[in-house]
Scaffold this motif. Structure first.
Motif, PDB file in Angstrom:
ATOM      1  N   ASP A   1      40.666  44.353  43.225  1.00 22.63           N
ATOM      2  CA  ASP A   1      41.427  45.479  43.766  1.00 22.63           C
ATOM      3  C   ASP A   1      42.845  45.101  44.205  1.00 22.63           C
ATOM      4  O   ASP A   1      43.415  45.716  45.090  1.00 22.63           O
ATOM      5  N   ARG A   2      43.428  44.101  43.557  1.00 26.87           N
ATOM      6  CA  ARG A   2      44.845  43.788  43.755  1.00 26.87           C
ATOM      7  C   ARG A   2      45.625  44.582  42.728  1.00 26.87           C
ATOM      8  O   ARG A   2      45.198  44.711  41.582  1.00 26.87           O
ATOM      9  N   ILE A   3      46.757  45.107  43.147  1.00 31.96           N
ATOM     10  CA  ILE A   3      47.569  45.962  42.277  1.00 31.96           C
ATOM     11  C   ILE A   3      48.866  45.233  41.952  1.00 31.96           C
ATOM     12  O   ILE A   3      49.520  44.684  42.840  1.00 31.96           O
ATOM     13  N   TYR A   4      49.232  45.247  40.680  1.00 30.78           N
ATOM     14  CA  TYR A   4      50.489  44.640  40.227  1.00 30.78           C
ATOM     15  C   TYR A   4      51.438  45.768  39.850  1.00 30.78           C
ATOM     16  O   TYR A   4      51.059  46.715  39.169  1.00 30.78           O
TER      17      TYR A   4
ATOM     18  N   CYS B   1      52.463  41.850  43.797  1.00 37.84           N
ATOM     19  CA  CYS B   1      51.043  42.027  43.951  1.00 37.84           C
ATOM     20  C   CYS B   1      50.787  42.580  45.348  1.00 37.84           C
ATOM     21  O   CYS B   1      51.268  42.008  46.343  1.00 37.84           O
ATOM     22  N   VAL B   2      50.060  43.690  45.430  1.00 38.26           N
ATOM     23  CA  VAL B   2      49.748  44.301  46.711  1.00 38.26           C
ATOM     24  C   VAL B   2      48.257  44.606  46.785  1.00 38.26           C
ATOM     25  O   VAL B   2      47.582  44.716  45.761  1.00 38.26           O
ATOM     26  N   ASP B   3      47.768  44.758  48.026  1.00 39.47           N
ATOM     27  CA  ASP B   3      46.372  45.161  48.180  1.00 39.47           C
ATOM     28  C   ASP B   3      46.280  46.678  48.169  1.00 39.47           C
ATOM     29  O   ASP B   3      47.277  47.372  48.002  1.00 39.47           O
ATOM     30  N   MET B   4      45.095  47.201  48.352  1.00 40.03           N
ATOM     31  CA  MET B   4      44.875  48.660  48.282  1.00 40.03           C
ATOM     32  C   MET B   4      45.577  49.427  49.399  1.00 40.03           C
ATOM     33  O   MET B   4      45.755  50.626  49.283  1.00 40.03           O
ATOM     34  N   GLU B   5      45.998  48.736  50.443  1.00 41.52           N
ATOM     35  CA  GLU B   5      46.758  49.385  51.534  1.00 41.52           C
ATOM     36  C   GLU B   5      48.260  49.254  51.335  1.00 41.52           C
ATOM     37  O   GLU B   5      49.039  49.720  52.146  1.00 41.52           O
ATOM     38  N   GLY B   6      48.660  48.587  50.256  1.00 48.14           N
ATOM     39  CA  GLY B   6      50.081  48.432  49.958  1.00 48.14           C
ATOM     40  C   GLY B   6      50.716  47.208  50.586  1.00 48.14           C
ATOM     41  O   GLY B   6      51.932  47.032  50.529  1.00 48.14           O
ATOM     42  N   LYS B   7      49.913  46.328  51.168  1.00 46.57           N
ATOM     43  CA  LYS B   7      50.441  45.100  51.779  1.00 46.57           C
ATOM     44  C   LYS B   7      50.741  44.082  50.704  1.00 46.57           C
ATOM     45  O   LYS B   7      49.902  43.810  49.832  1.00 46.57           O
ATOM     46  N   LEU B   8      51.926  43.490  50.775  1.00 49.08           N
ATOM     47  CA  LEU B   8      52.343  42.474  49.807  1.00 49.08           C
ATOM     48  C   LEU B   8      51.473  41.243  49.937  1.00 49.08           C
ATOM     49  O   LEU B   8      51.244  40.741  51.040  1.00 49.08           O
TER      50      LEU B   8
ATOM     51  N   ILE C   1      54.515  51.623  36.328  1.00 51.75           N
ATOM     52  CA  ILE C   1      53.193  51.431  35.748  1.00 51.75           C
ATOM     53  C   ILE C   1      52.518  50.391  36.633  1.00 51.75           C
ATOM     54  O   ILE C   1      53.159  49.434  37.057  1.00 51.75           O
ATOM     55  N   THR C   2      51.261  50.561  36.900  1.00 50.62           N
ATOM     56  CA  THR C   2      50.534  49.567  37.672  1.00 50.62           C
ATOM     57  C   THR C   2      49.266  49.170  36.928  1.00 50.62           C
ATOM     58  O   THR C   2      48.813  49.862  36.028  1.00 50.62           O
ATOM     59  N   VAL C   3      48.716  48.048  37.360  1.00 51.08           N
ATOM     60  CA  VAL C   3      47.408  47.626  36.886  1.00 51.08           C
ATOM     61  C   VAL C   3      46.664  47.064  38.089  1.00 51.08           C
ATOM     62  O   VAL C   3      47.262  46.459  38.977  1.00 51.08           O
ATOM     63  N   ARG C   4      45.364  47.316  38.127  1.00 49.84           N
ATOM     64  CA  ARG C   4      44.535  46.819  39.225  1.00 49.84           C
ATOM     65  C   ARG C   4      43.536  45.817  38.660  1.00 49.84           C
ATOM     66  O   ARG C   4      42.891  46.079  37.638  1.00 49.84           O
ATOM     67  N   ASP C   5      43.402  44.680  39.335  1.00 41.75           N
ATOM     68  CA  ASP C   5      42.469  43.665  38.854  1.00 41.75           C
ATOM     69  C   ASP C   5      41.083  43.860  39.462  1.00 41.75           C
ATOM     70  O   ASP C   5      40.842  44.807  40.226  1.00 41.75           O
TER      71      ASP C   5
END
Length: 67
Positions: A38-41, A59-66, A31-35
């Motif tokens: 546009d950071r994804i947890y 926490c990752v950005d939209m490109e999947g970078k930690l 399950i993910t959530v985006r703030d």
């Protein structure tokens, strides 16, 4: 909504799915959530849904970078 509140909701969602028997395999599903920035947890690989806490979410950005 503040990031900590989002992370706590995500933790709770993981626990609910586990309690309902919908997430018994720790290696499948997420399950993910985006703030608002546009950071994804997301949970770490290998953690069971019952083990997820707000503190151990990634926490990752939209490109999947930690982040």
């Amino acid at each position: 909504m503040m990031n900590e509140a989002l992370k706590l909701k995500l933790e709770k969602a993981h626990r609910i799915l586990h309690m309902e028997g919908l997430a018994e395999d720790r290696f499948r599903g997420h399950i993910t959530v985006r703030d608002e920035k546009d950071r994804i947890y997301i949970k770490r690989w290998g953690f069971g849904f019952e083990e997820v806490t707000a503190r151990n979410l990634l926490c990752v950005d939209m490109e999947g970078k930690l982040l």
